[in-house]
Design an enzyme around this catalytic site. Structure first.
Site, PDB file in Angstrom:
ATOM      1  N   PRO A 158      15.978  -9.153   8.546  1.00 13.91           N
ATOM      2  CA  PRO A 158      16.787  -9.450   9.739  1.00 13.91           C
ATOM      3  C   PRO A 158      15.906  -9.744  10.940  1.00 13.91           C
ATOM      4  O   PRO A 158      14.771  -9.253  11.032  1.00 13.91           O
ATOM      5  CB  PRO A 158      17.590  -8.157   9.946  1.00 13.91           C
ATOM      6  CG  PRO A 158      16.721  -7.083   9.353  1.00 13.91           C
ATOM      7  CD  PRO A 158      16.043  -7.723   8.162  1.00 13.91           C
ATOM      8  N   ASP A 159      16.424 -10.574  11.850  1.00 14.01           N
ATOM      9  CA  ASP A 159      15.705 -10.743  13.101  1.00 14.01           C
ATOM     10  C   ASP A 159      15.963  -9.510  13.967  1.00 14.01           C
ATOM     11  O   ASP A 159      16.598  -8.557  13.534  1.00 14.01           O
ATOM     12  CB  ASP A 159      16.100 -12.046  13.806  1.00 14.01           C
ATOM     13  CG  ASP A 159      17.564 -12.074  14.240  1.00 14.01           C
ATOM     14  OD1 ASP A 159      18.219 -11.003  14.217  1.00 14.01           O
ATOM     15  OD2 ASP A 159      18.055 -13.159  14.587  1.00 14.01           O
ATOM     16  N   PHE A 160      15.475  -9.543  15.184  1.00 15.94           N
ATOM     17  CA  PHE A 160      15.552  -8.327  16.004  1.00 15.94           C
ATOM     18  C   PHE A 160      16.787  -8.273  16.886  1.00 15.94           C
ATOM     19  O   PHE A 160      17.376  -7.221  17.063  1.00 15.94           O
ATOM     20  CB  PHE A 160      14.285  -8.208  16.874  1.00 15.94           C
ATOM     21  CG  PHE A 160      13.074  -7.762  16.102  1.00 15.94           C
ATOM     22  CD1 PHE A 160      12.680  -6.446  16.122  1.00 15.94           C
ATOM     23  CD2 PHE A 160      12.346  -8.655  15.343  1.00 15.94           C
ATOM     24  CE1 PHE A 160      11.573  -6.017  15.407  1.00 15.94           C
ATOM     25  CE2 PHE A 160      11.233  -8.247  14.624  1.00 15.94           C
ATOM     26  CZ  PHE A 160      10.845  -6.927  14.662  1.00 15.94           C
ATOM     27  N   ARG A 161      17.196  -9.404  17.452  1.00 16.17           N
ATOM     28  CA  ARG A 161      18.156  -9.353  18.550  1.00 16.17           C
ATOM     29  C   ARG A 161      19.520  -9.966  18.281  1.00 16.17           C
ATOM     30  O   ARG A 161      20.359  -9.983  19.171  1.00 16.17           O
ATOM     31  CB  ARG A 161      17.523 -10.018  19.780  1.00 16.17           C
ATOM     32  CG  ARG A 161      16.361  -9.205  20.349  1.00 16.17           C
ATOM     33  CD  ARG A 161      15.688  -9.905  21.513  1.00 16.17           C
ATOM     34  NE  ARG A 161      14.718  -9.017  22.159  1.00 16.17           N
ATOM     35  CZ  ARG A 161      13.506  -8.787  21.710  1.00 16.17           C
ATOM     36  NH1 ARG A 161      13.095  -9.405  20.615  1.00 16.17           N
ATOM     37  NH2 ARG A 161      12.693  -7.963  22.346  1.00 16.17           N
ATOM     38  N   ASP A 177       5.786  -9.252   9.031  1.00 15.89           N
ATOM     39  CA  ASP A 177       6.184  -9.137   7.624  1.00 15.89           C
ATOM     40  C   ASP A 177       5.170  -9.708   6.645  1.00 15.89           C
ATOM     41  O   ASP A 177       5.327  -9.574   5.436  1.00 15.89           O
ATOM     42  CB  ASP A 177       7.545  -9.804   7.396  1.00 15.89           C
ATOM     43  CG  ASP A 177       7.582 -11.253   7.871  1.00 15.89           C
ATOM     44  OD1 ASP A 177       6.570 -11.964   7.740  1.00 15.89           O
ATOM     45  OD2 ASP A 177       8.637 -11.676   8.378  1.00 15.89           O
ATOM     46  N   ASN A 200       5.663 -12.323  13.880  1.00 11.56           N
ATOM     47  CA  ASN A 200       6.170 -11.536  12.760  1.00 11.56           C
ATOM     48  C   ASN A 200       5.116 -10.584  12.203  1.00 11.56           C
ATOM     49  O   ASN A 200       3.915 -10.884  12.211  1.00 11.56           O
ATOM     50  CB  ASN A 200       6.665 -12.465  11.651  1.00 11.56           C
ATOM     51  CG  ASN A 200       7.810 -13.344  12.110  1.00 11.56           C
ATOM     52  OD1 ASN A 200       8.510 -13.003  13.053  1.00 11.56           O
ATOM     53  ND2 ASN A 200       7.996 -14.482  11.450  1.00 11.56           N
ATOM     54  N   HIS A 242       1.387  -9.850  16.941  1.00  7.31           N
ATOM     55  CA  HIS A 242       1.824  -8.456  16.983  1.00  7.31           C
ATOM     56  C   HIS A 242       1.241  -7.634  15.836  1.00  7.31           C
ATOM     57  O   HIS A 242       1.768  -6.582  15.486  1.00  7.31           O
ATOM     58  CB  HIS A 242       3.357  -8.387  16.963  1.00  7.31           C
ATOM     59  CG  HIS A 242       3.982  -9.035  18.157  1.00  7.31           C
ATOM     60  ND1 HIS A 242       5.291  -9.469  18.186  1.00  7.31           N
ATOM     61  CD2 HIS A 242       3.472  -9.328  19.378  1.00  7.31           C
ATOM     62  CE1 HIS A 242       5.543 -10.017  19.369  1.00  7.31           C
ATOM     63  NE2 HIS A 242       4.460  -9.939  20.098  1.00  7.31           N
TER      64      HIS A 242
END
Length: 367
Positions: A116-119, A192, A190, A209
């Site tokens: 899933p994305d974050f927002r 991941d 990302n 990140h």
């Protein structure tokens, strides 16, 4: 900055974490030549060195060009035709006119892989953290909260690990740009590691990140480094990874809130963005600083293509941002929709569908 605050009555602040200037009244970043000396002074105070210079002469000309591009003061002659379209961009890619493509990618490129994305309301990661009883959703990536209570993070990490996940078509599109020899750099937000899984070379990748590829013991007197597999095995067994030397918690090398971005990110931004002849922004809300500032770091002649489910970062009061729908827009292209579908459209326009299918059909994890 003081003059703006006094005349407009707005609260203006500077962030020491990323050295940006923000106006709460205008709700936008402030960029002005008078702030350069302040930026340089705080940069040297924070990093104990002058701002990075990428030119051979060491005279700061690259930095000056970068600042000029952001402030709209560049004297570079505009040669991008008005009314640029995705068909025109793809045609130039196919003709070999773009040789230094920079990609800024976000969580949207991994959604079709099951991450899933974050927002996104209702489906985003932050909207589905109730089980952890966090003081606020962002606390899951807050460094102080992690040291206080690491269990929620590792429970979430188990869901985010690329266990049986396969890179998306968009990841393979980035790999295809690499295979064609035109990918200068992929700056990704990302964590991941699906870029690595897809075969993006480390030299072509900047994980802004951080990532789960390595981890460090949180004991400052130890700080032993551990590989991804060690951390993964512990997390998949519903255990918190602990140092084999001192027993302290191991923190994966991702950037938490209140941590500085990686050194490679800082260096590559100043070297790569001014050199880019095409900028692709894919699957990101552009709400996190300083990543959201990068779209204005490329030369004014560099086309910028936003591939996203919604329009973001349109022109702000400072003059920065995309110029979609404006009469003087000479380089910004908006491609709304699913990342995979939009990237497939570009590949089709480039005449590379067979190459893309070959990469996807022959996929072998590079992790």
């Amino acid at each position: 900055m003081i003059e703006h605050a006094m005349s407009a009555g707005h609260l203006v602040t500077m962030s020491f974490s990323d050295l940006s200037f923000w106006c709460y009244g205008c709700e936008s970043y402030i960029k002005h030549p008078t702030l350069h000396e302040i930026f340089n002074a705080f940069y040297e105070q924070k990093f104990d060195e002058p701002p990075p210079v990428s030119d051979a002469n060491g005279d700061g000309s690259i930095i000056r060009q970068l600042i000029a591009a952001i402030d709209g003061e560049t004297d570079v002659e505009k040669d991008v035709p008005s009314g640029i379209t995705i068909e025109a961009v793809a045609g130039r890619i196919r003709a070999g006119q773009y040789k230094r493509v920079v990609v800024l990618s976000g969580a949207g490129i991994s959604v079709s892989a099951g991450i899933p994305d974050f927002r996104s309301p209702g489906t985003g990661l932050y909207a589905n953290l109730q089980r952890f009883n966090l003081p606020r959703p962002e606390a899951i990536f807050d460094l102080e909260y992690f040291y206080e209570n690491p269990e929620p993070f590792f429970a979430l990490m188990k869901d985010l690990l690329p266990q049986n996940l396969k890179p998306t078509l968009t990841h393979f599109f980035l790999r295809l740009l690499q295979e064609k020899g035109i990918l200068l750099r992929n700056f990704t937000q990302n964590i991941d590691m699906l870029e690595r899984v897809a075969g993006i070379k480390e030299d072509n990748l900047v994980e802004a990140h951080g990532s789960f590829a390595t981890g460090h013991c949180t004991n400052r007197d130890c700080q032993k480094v551990f590989p991804f597999q060690f951390i993964k095995d512990a997390v998949q067994s519903d255990q918190m990874p602990r140092c084999t030397l001192c027993g302290s918690i191991i923190k994966p090398d991702i950037i938490f809130f209140k941590e500085s971005l990686s050194e490679s990110f800082r260096e590559r931004v100043f070297a790569d963005l001014p050199a880019a002849d095409l900028l692709l922004i894919i699957g990101t809300s552009l709400k996190v600083q300083p990543f959201n500032l990068l779209i204005d770091f490329v030369p004014e002649t560099t086309p910028r293509v936003l591939i996203n489910r919604e329009e973001v970062a349109s022109i702000r009061k400072t003059g920065a941002g995309f110029r979609f729908g404006m009469q003087d827009n000479a380089r910004d292209v908006l491609l709304l929709g699913d990342c995979d579908a939009c990237c497939e459209q570009i590949v089709h326009l480039c005449g590379w569908m067979d190459d893309l299918k070959s990469l996807m059909n022959g996929f072998v994890s590079h992790l």
